[in-house]
Design an enzyme around this catalytic site. Structure first.
Site, PDB file in Angstrom:
ATOM      1  CG  LEU A  93      -2.008   1.047   1.266  1.00  0.00           C
ATOM      2  CD1 LEU A  93      -2.984   0.844   0.109  1.00  0.00           C
ATOM      3  CD2 LEU A  93      -2.758   0.985   2.601  1.00  0.00           C
ATOM      4  CG  ASN A 106      -2.686  -0.430  -9.829  1.00  0.00           C
ATOM      5  OD1 ASN A 106      -1.720  -1.158 -10.072  1.00  0.00           O
ATOM      6  ND2 ASN A 106      -3.781  -0.887  -9.221  1.00  0.00           N
ATOM      7  CG  HIS A 108      -7.569  -4.357 -10.259  1.00  0.00           C
ATOM      8  ND1 HIS A 108      -6.859  -5.039  -9.286  1.00  0.00           N
ATOM      9  CD2 HIS A 108      -8.818  -4.888 -10.248  1.00  0.00           C
ATOM     10  CE1 HIS A 108      -7.644  -5.918  -8.709  1.00  0.00           C
ATOM     11  NE2 HIS A 108      -8.835  -5.848  -9.276  1.00  0.00           N
ATOM     12  CG  ASP A 149      -6.754  -2.901  -6.589  1.00  0.00           C
ATOM     13  OD1 ASP A 149      -5.651  -2.720  -7.138  1.00  0.00           O
ATOM     14  OD2 ASP A 149      -7.066  -3.980  -6.046  1.00  0.00           O
ATOM     15  CD  GLU A 178      -3.465  -6.768 -16.474  1.00  0.00           C
ATOM     16  OE1 GLU A 178      -2.310  -6.391 -16.214  1.00  0.00           O
ATOM     17  OE2 GLU A 178      -4.006  -7.716 -15.886  1.00  0.00           O
TER      18      GLU A 178
HETATM   19  C1  GAR Z   1      -0.813  -7.671 -13.435  1.00  0.00           C
HETATM   20  O1  GAR Z   1      -1.600  -8.578 -14.111  1.00  0.00           O
HETATM   21  C2  GAR Z   1      -1.680  -6.630 -12.752  1.00  0.00           C
HETATM   22  O2  GAR Z   1      -2.918  -6.528 -13.320  1.00  0.00           O
HETATM   23  C3  GAR Z   1      -1.823  -7.161 -11.361  1.00  0.00           C
HETATM   24  O3  GAR Z   1      -0.593  -7.773 -11.092  1.00  0.00           O
HETATM   25  C4  GAR Z   1      -0.091  -8.361 -12.287  1.00  0.00           C
HETATM   26  C5  GAR Z   1       1.400  -8.183 -12.336  1.00  0.00           C
HETATM   27  O4  GAR Z   1       2.003  -9.072 -13.201  1.00  0.00           O
HETATM   28  N1  GAR Z   1      -2.098  -6.098 -10.446  1.00  0.00           N
HETATM   29  C6  GAR Z   1      -3.012  -6.191  -9.474  1.00  0.00           C
HETATM   30  O5  GAR Z   1      -3.634  -7.212  -9.242  1.00  0.00           O
HETATM   31  C7  GAR Z   1      -3.211  -4.921  -8.654  1.00  0.00           C
HETATM   32  N2  GAR Z   1      -4.242  -5.129  -7.689  1.00  0.00           N
HETATM   33  P1  GAR Z   1       3.568  -8.953 -13.495  1.00  0.00           P
HETATM   34  O6  GAR Z   1       4.309  -9.040 -12.180  1.00  0.00           O
HETATM   35  O7  GAR Z   1       3.889 -10.104 -14.367  1.00  0.00           O
HETATM   36  O8  GAR Z   1       3.792  -7.645 -14.185  1.00  0.00           O
END
Ligand code: GAR
Length: 207
Positions: A93, A106, A108, A149, A178
């Protein structure tokens, strides 16, 4: 001038890689000037190093409290004079200081305000979507405030949830969304087309 990005991550860094790929092929007018991880073993740090980008581990558990941890992060980001902080799977956080207000984004892997908040990351999100029986999911890019988020939404994109989906198959479909939305949001910010008015994002030229 290319927008200077500081990327914060905690894991494998595929989100960072996607941004680097866009920059390398000239599809995004930005540069990543530092990568900071909240875990020393985050593979995203290796990706940064391979790219010649300064990388730092700022482990959350090396600090007595959230405030000290946050101070260490902001000090690094200020030192690198970043224009925009990009969260790329960052799991701690943040306490957003005044000078970074509306300068942190960010992504999500769901349609905020559904299936988000503390503990909602990675496969937990997609399991919750499937358990609820939602017919659509998607990805959200938003400015970051001091909650998980949470903050003004910049872009959202939807994907269908199929009846035979598993958390993995849904995650793959959402991840594709994404990969498209995050560079698009950064490009809009780099072009100076995004502003926040009364808690809502206004994008110049959008309907
Ligand atoms: C991503 O898919 C993103 O959407 C998620 O973490 C992943 C990171 O993947 N973020 C969240 O869930 C935020 N609450 P990575 O480490 O392979 O980039």
């Amino acid at each position: 001038m290319a927008l200077k990005l500081g990327v914060l991550l905690s894991g494998s860094g595929t989100t960072l890689q996607n941004i680097l790929d866009h920059i390398d092929r000239g599809a995004l007018n930005a540069s990543v000037c530092c990568v900071v991880a909240s875990r020393a073993d985050a593979y995203g740090l290796v990706r940064a190093r391979d790219h010649g980008i300064p990388d730092y581990a700022v482990p959350r558990n090396a600090y007595p409290d959230g405030a000290a941890f946050n101070e260490a992060l902001w000090a690094l980001l200020r030192q690198h004079e970043v224009d925009l902080v990009v969260l790329a799977g960052f799991m701690s956080l943040l306490q957003v200081p005044e000078d970074f207000h509306h300068r942190i984004i960010n992504v999500h892997p769901a349609l905020i305000p559904a299936f988000c908040g503390k503990g909602m990351y990675g496969h937990h999100v997609h399991e919750a979507v499937l358990a609820f029986g939602a017919r659509i999911s998607g990805a959200t890019v938003h400015f970051v405030d001091g909650e998980y988020d949470h903050g003004p939404i910049i872009l959202q994109g939807t994907v269908p949830v199929l009846q035979d989906d598993t958390p993995d198959s849904l995650a793959a479909r959402v991840q594709e969304k994404e990969r498209e939305l995050y560079p698009q949001a950064i490009a809009l910010i780099a072009a100076g087309k995004v502003r926040v008015e009364q808690g809502r994002v206004i994008i110049e030229g959008a309907e």
